[in-house]
Design an enzyme around this catalytic site. Structure first.
Site, short mmCIF file in Angstrom:
data_model
loop_
_atom_site.label_atom_id
_atom_site.label_comp_id
_atom_site.label_asym_id
_atom_site.label_seq_id
_atom_site.Cartn_x
_atom_site.Cartn_y
_atom_site.Cartn_z
N HIS A 140 0.84 -1.21 0.00
CA HIS A 140 0.00 0.00 0.00
C HIS A 140 0.88 1.25 0.00
CE1 HIS A 140 -3.49 2.52 1.45
NE2 HIS A 140 -2.47 3.22 1.93
N GLU A 141 1.88 1.27 0.86
CA GLU A 141 2.76 2.45 0.95
C GLU A 141 3.58 2.63 -0.33
OE1 GLU A 141 2.22 4.52 3.16
OE2 GLU A 141 0.96 3.21 4.38
N HIS A 144 1.59 4.26 -2.98
CA HIS A 144 1.58 5.72 -2.88
C HIS A 144 2.82 6.32 -3.55
CE1 HIS A 144 -1.96 6.46 -0.55
NE2 HIS A 144 -1.56 5.79 0.51
N GLU A 216 -6.50 6.76 -1.12
CA GLU A 216 -6.40 5.61 -0.22
C GLU A 216 -7.04 4.39 -0.86
OE1 GLU A 216 -4.68 5.30 2.65
OE2 GLU A 216 -3.95 7.30 2.16
#
Length: 292
Positions: A140-141, A144, A216
């Site tokens: 997930h990070e 980003h 998100e």
């Protein structure tokens, strides 16, 4: 995906322009009050310099404000190897890896581009996540990073910091001026007080919300696509929801950086939160399972 990356790059430019214009407007209000229009020029110059400096320095400031410490592979092989393997799979440069000594499970990414990225996880996250869940969170990070969300978040972080500073400084200047004035408080001074103490923080909150909740959702979906295991992301989000707690080093300016809201929960924080409710994030992943 590529459209989102391009949009994030454009949003960075718009946020910087909006930041400079808003700061200049505040400078003009002070110039009118003090009858010295050079104040506007100086505020504009300072705003431009600050925008340039914080573009290169905000990630370091964010790391310092969260209390994160950089690690090498020998310090925590589990986390470091997880990030390294995901970076290779995503075709990204290896980011710097940090750990935050905090029992609240959370993680964040920051930096101006993939070549200068930072990812971090709390000790609380490492304690409760199994390997598949940890992989999902770090994916997930890194999503980003790959989607250039980190650049938009970093610019917003710098904006919130300086707006808060100017708001506080403006109030102090006006009260100091009025305290030495034998006449009644100037109505213009009261207007400036309202602008700096009320409008500026509101604008800062709106800027945080400009770091769209859709980012998100996109990072969740990108993580599931990267790992080819949406169940890992779903399980990680459920644990984040179950074990959620405020972090020790709380700062509203860094809220948008984290995978989960690091602030104390409450009606106001939820209203202005840059994060969508976790149950809705899980719901989207459940509906999109077949696409991964």
């Amino acid at each position: 995906m590529y459209k989102q990356i391009a949009a994030n790059k454009r949003n960075t430019v718009f946020i910087i322009i909006g930041f400079v214009l808003f700061i200049t407007a505040i400078g003009a209000a002070f110039a009118y009050f003090f009858s010295d229009w050079w104040i506007t020029v100086w505020v504009l110059v300072i705003a431009l310099i600050y925008a340039l400096v914080q573009y290169y320095a905000s990630s370091s400031l964010a790391v310092a404000m969260t209390g994160a410490k950089e690690i090498q592979k020998r310090d925590n092989p589990r986390l470091y190897n997880t990030v390294e393997n995901l970076a290779i799979s995503a075709g990204l440069p290896m980011p710097k890896v940090y750990i935050i000594n905090d029992s609240a499970p959370n993680a964040f990414a920051t930096g101006r581009d993939p070549e200068h990225a930072v990812v971090a996880a709390t000790t609380g996250l490492l304690d409760i996540m199994d390997n598949k869940e940890l992989t999902a969170v770090m994916a997930h990070e890194l999503s980003h990073v790959k989607n250039y969300d980190i650049r938009v978040s970093m610019i917003t972080f710098g904006l919130v910091c300086i707006i808060g500073f100017i708001s506080d400084l403006g109030v102090r200047m006006i009260w100091l001026t009025n305290a030495h004035d034998d006449e009644d408080n100037s109505p213009i001074g009261l207007i400036v007080i309202l602008l700096t103490s009320l409008l500026a923080p509101i604008v800062a909150s709106v800027a945080q919300m400009a770091v769209s909740r859709e980012r998100e959702y996109l990072a969740d979906a990108s993580a599931a696509h990267l790992t080819r295991y949406p169940e890992g992301m779903i399980a990680a989000l459920k644990k984040l929801d179950t074990h959620a707690q405020p972090m020790k080093h709380q700062n509203p300016a860094t809220e948008a950086l984290f995978i989960n809201n690091p602030l104390k929960r409450g009606a106001i924080n939820n209203l202005f939160s840059t994060h969508p409710p976790i149950e809705k994030r899980i719901e989207r992943l459940e509906h999109g399972k077949n696409q991964f």
